[in-house]
Scaffold this motif. Structure first.
Motif, PDB file in Angstrom:
ATOM      1  N   LEU A  59       0.807  -1.132  -0.113  1.00  0.00           N
ATOM      2  CA  LEU A  59       0.134   0.032  -0.046  1.00  0.00           C
ATOM      3  C   LEU A  59       0.686   1.401   0.100  1.00  0.00           C
ATOM      4  O   LEU A  59       0.522   2.285  -0.419  1.00  0.00           O
ATOM      5  CB  LEU A  59      -0.816  -0.159   1.313  1.00  0.00           C
ATOM      6  CG  LEU A  59      -2.237  -1.127   1.182  1.00  0.00           C
ATOM      7  CD1 LEU A  59      -2.929  -0.828   2.345  1.00  0.00           C
ATOM      8  CD2 LEU A  59      -3.068  -0.880  -0.272  1.00  0.00           C
ATOM      9  N   VAL A  60       2.057   1.281   0.528  1.00  0.00           N
ATOM     10  CA  VAL A  60       2.907   2.328   0.670  1.00  0.00           C
ATOM     11  C   VAL A  60       3.417   2.836  -0.911  1.00  0.00           C
ATOM     12  O   VAL A  60       3.427   4.024  -1.142  1.00  0.00           O
ATOM     13  CB  VAL A  60       4.152   2.247   1.407  1.00  0.00           C
ATOM     14  CG1 VAL A  60       5.240   3.082   1.131  1.00  0.00           C
ATOM     15  CG2 VAL A  60       3.909   2.244   3.012  1.00  0.00           C
ATOM     16  N   ARG A  61       3.382   1.834  -1.638  1.00  0.00           N
ATOM     17  CA  ARG A  61       3.816   2.054  -3.078  1.00  0.00           C
ATOM     18  C   ARG A  61       2.661   2.330  -3.777  1.00  0.00           C
ATOM     19  O   ARG A  61       2.761   3.047  -4.759  1.00  0.00           O
ATOM     20  CB  ARG A  61       4.452   0.662  -3.506  1.00  0.00           C
ATOM     21  CG  ARG A  61       5.813   0.662  -2.894  1.00  0.00           C
ATOM     22  CD  ARG A  61       6.555  -0.664  -3.488  1.00  0.00           C
ATOM     23  NE  ARG A  61       7.890  -0.869  -3.113  1.00  0.00           N
ATOM     24  CZ  ARG A  61       8.083  -1.363  -1.948  1.00  0.00           C
ATOM     25  NH1 ARG A  61       7.118  -1.867  -1.278  1.00  0.00           N
ATOM     26  NH2 ARG A  61       9.375  -1.785  -1.587  1.00  0.00           N
ATOM     27  N   LEU A  62       1.550   1.774  -3.539  1.00  0.00           N
ATOM     28  CA  LEU A  62       0.210   2.247  -4.390  1.00  0.00           C
ATOM     29  C   LEU A  62      -0.505   3.700  -3.974  1.00  0.00           C
ATOM     30  O   LEU A  62      -1.042   4.027  -4.825  1.00  0.00           O
ATOM     31  CB  LEU A  62      -0.681   0.999  -4.223  1.00  0.00           C
ATOM     32  CG  LEU A  62      -0.205  -0.301  -4.757  1.00  0.00           C
ATOM     33  CD1 LEU A  62      -1.329  -1.289  -4.598  1.00  0.00           C
ATOM     34  CD2 LEU A  62      -0.042  -0.264  -6.367  1.00  0.00           C
ATOM     35  N   PRO A  98       0.010   7.057  -2.237  1.00  0.00           N
ATOM     36  CA  PRO A  98       0.866   8.326  -1.512  1.00  0.00           C
ATOM     37  C   PRO A  98       0.011   8.859  -0.783  1.00  0.00           C
ATOM     38  O   PRO A  98      -0.535  10.146  -0.614  1.00  0.00           O
ATOM     39  CB  PRO A  98       1.085   8.974  -2.701  1.00  0.00           C
ATOM     40  CG  PRO A  98       0.090   8.763  -3.625  1.00  0.00           C
ATOM     41  CD  PRO A  98      -0.588   7.456  -3.583  1.00  0.00           C
ATOM     42  N   LEU A  99      -0.248   8.351   0.688  1.00  0.00           N
ATOM     43  CA  LEU A  99      -1.039   9.011   1.799  1.00  0.00           C
ATOM     44  C   LEU A  99      -0.238   9.218   2.833  1.00  0.00           C
ATOM     45  O   LEU A  99       0.683   8.594   3.026  1.00  0.00           O
ATOM     46  CB  LEU A  99      -2.170   8.008   2.206  1.00  0.00           C
ATOM     47  CG  LEU A  99      -3.398   7.867   1.051  1.00  0.00           C
ATOM     48  CD1 LEU A  99      -4.271   6.613   1.298  1.00  0.00           C
ATOM     49  CD2 LEU A  99      -4.086   8.981   0.458  1.00  0.00           C
ATOM     50  N   PRO A 100      -0.749  10.067   3.673  1.00  0.00           N
ATOM     51  CA  PRO A 100       0.023  10.043   5.139  1.00  0.00           C
ATOM     52  C   PRO A 100      -0.001   8.864   5.957  1.00  0.00           C
ATOM     53  O   PRO A 100      -0.964   8.244   5.663  1.00  0.00           O
ATOM     54  CB  PRO A 100      -0.706  11.388   5.823  1.00  0.00           C
ATOM     55  CG  PRO A 100      -1.525  12.011   4.923  1.00  0.00           C
ATOM     56  CD  PRO A 100      -1.637  10.994   3.753  1.00  0.00           C
ATOM     57  N   MET A 101       1.044   8.692   6.780  1.00  0.00           N
ATOM     58  CA  MET A 101       1.202   7.370   7.535  1.00  0.00           C
ATOM     59  C   MET A 101      -0.012   7.299   8.295  1.00  0.00           C
ATOM     60  O   MET A 101      -0.288   6.042   8.761  1.00  0.00           O
ATOM     61  CB  MET A 101       2.349   7.403   8.015  1.00  0.00           C
ATOM     62  CG  MET A 101       3.594   7.281   7.120  1.00  0.00           C
ATOM     63  SD  MET A 101       3.558   5.619   6.187  1.00  0.00           S
ATOM     64  CE  MET A 101       3.734   4.207   7.488  1.00  0.00           C
ATOM     65  N   LEU A 140      -2.691   5.740   6.186  1.00  0.00           N
ATOM     66  CA  LEU A 140      -2.281   4.454   5.567  1.00  0.00           C
ATOM     67  C   LEU A 140      -2.453   3.672   6.855  1.00  0.00           C
ATOM     68  O   LEU A 140      -2.519   2.335   6.576  1.00  0.00           O
ATOM     69  CB  LEU A 140      -0.892   4.871   5.135  1.00  0.00           C
ATOM     70  CG  LEU A 140      -0.511   3.482   4.035  1.00  0.00           C
ATOM     71  CD1 LEU A 140      -1.350   3.335   2.921  1.00  0.00           C
ATOM     72  CD2 LEU A 140       1.136   3.855   3.713  1.00  0.00           C
ATOM     73  N   GLY A 141      -1.733   3.938   7.934  1.00  0.00           N
ATOM     74  CA  GLY A 141      -1.939   2.840   9.184  1.00  0.00           C
ATOM     75  C   GLY A 141      -3.320   2.318   9.275  1.00  0.00           C
ATOM     76  O   GLY A 141      -3.643   1.015   9.705  1.00  0.00           O
ATOM     77  N   TRP A 142      -4.516   3.138   9.125  1.00  0.00           N
ATOM     78  CA  TRP A 142      -5.738   2.620   9.358  1.00  0.00           C
ATOM     79  C   TRP A 142      -6.261   1.890   8.332  1.00  0.00           C
ATOM     80  O   TRP A 142      -6.851   1.040   8.373  1.00  0.00           O
ATOM     81  CB  TRP A 142      -6.723   3.831   9.493  1.00  0.00           C
ATOM     82  CG  TRP A 142      -6.838   4.336  10.730  1.00  0.00           C
ATOM     83  CD1 TRP A 142      -6.138   5.668  11.209  1.00  0.00           C
ATOM     84  CD2 TRP A 142      -7.325   3.976  12.059  1.00  0.00           C
ATOM     85  NE1 TRP A 142      -6.290   5.849  12.661  1.00  0.00           N
ATOM     86  CE2 TRP A 142      -7.137   4.807  13.146  1.00  0.00           C
ATOM     87  CE3 TRP A 142      -8.024   2.688  12.494  1.00  0.00           C
ATOM     88  CZ2 TRP A 142      -7.553   4.441  14.438  1.00  0.00           C
ATOM     89  CZ3 TRP A 142      -8.428   2.603  13.495  1.00  0.00           C
ATOM     90  CH2 TRP A 142      -8.023   3.520  14.674  1.00  0.00           C
ATOM     91  N   ILE A 143      -5.956   2.018   6.845  1.00  0.00           N
ATOM     92  CA  ILE A 143      -6.018   1.381   5.632  1.00  0.00           C
ATOM     93  C   ILE A 143      -5.264  -0.017   6.037  1.00  0.00           C
ATOM     94  O   ILE A 143      -6.096  -1.235   5.593  1.00  0.00           O
ATOM     95  CB  ILE A 143      -5.943   1.992   4.641  1.00  0.00           C
ATOM     96  CG1 ILE A 143      -6.728   3.318   4.354  1.00  0.00           C
ATOM     97  CG2 ILE A 143      -5.899   0.955   3.395  1.00  0.00           C
ATOM     98  CD1 ILE A 143      -6.023   4.101   3.146  1.00  0.00           C
ATOM     99  N   VAL A 144      -4.128  -0.231   6.338  1.00  0.00           N
ATOM    100  CA  VAL A 144      -3.499  -1.471   6.777  1.00  0.00           C
ATOM    101  C   VAL A 144      -4.336  -2.329   7.492  1.00  0.00           C
ATOM    102  O   VAL A 144      -4.323  -3.363   7.296  1.00  0.00           O
ATOM    103  CB  VAL A 144      -2.004  -1.186   6.836  1.00  0.00           C
ATOM    104  CG1 VAL A 144      -1.390  -2.285   7.526  1.00  0.00           C
ATOM    105  CG2 VAL A 144      -1.390  -0.429   5.769  1.00  0.00           C
TER     106      VAL A 144
END
Length: 76
Positions: free
Chosen positions: A36-39, A41-44, A47-51
């Motif tokens: 997801l970090v590569r796909l 480009p969101l703030p961490m 991105l943490g919640w999505i992960v």
């Protein structure tokens, strides 16, 4: 979601074997985060919640598959 997790026989087995689940969960989270970090480009923080959500959905899917087809491997 909580009801699905509570009633899942695979996840109940995992509760008794928590070190195995910890290692598998860590691997799923790290792999998901790497992708997801590569796909995205969101703030961490976002991105943490999505992960987290994606990892929970993956664990539920794997749990259902194991519950239906592989419970013999977990002593049932």
């Amino acid at each position: 979601m909580a009801k699905l997790m509570h009633e899942n026989a695979f996840l109940q087995w995992c509760g008794k074997n928590s070190i195995i689940v910890y290692v598998v969960h860590f691997s799923i989270v790290q792999g998901t985060r790497g992708i997801l970090v590569r796909l995205l480009p969101l703030p961490m923080e976002i991105l943490g919640w999505i992960v987290f959500v994606v990892a929970v959905l993956i664990v539920l899917a794997v749990g259902k598959i194991c519950e239906r087809h592989f419970m013999f491997a977990f002593g049932k």
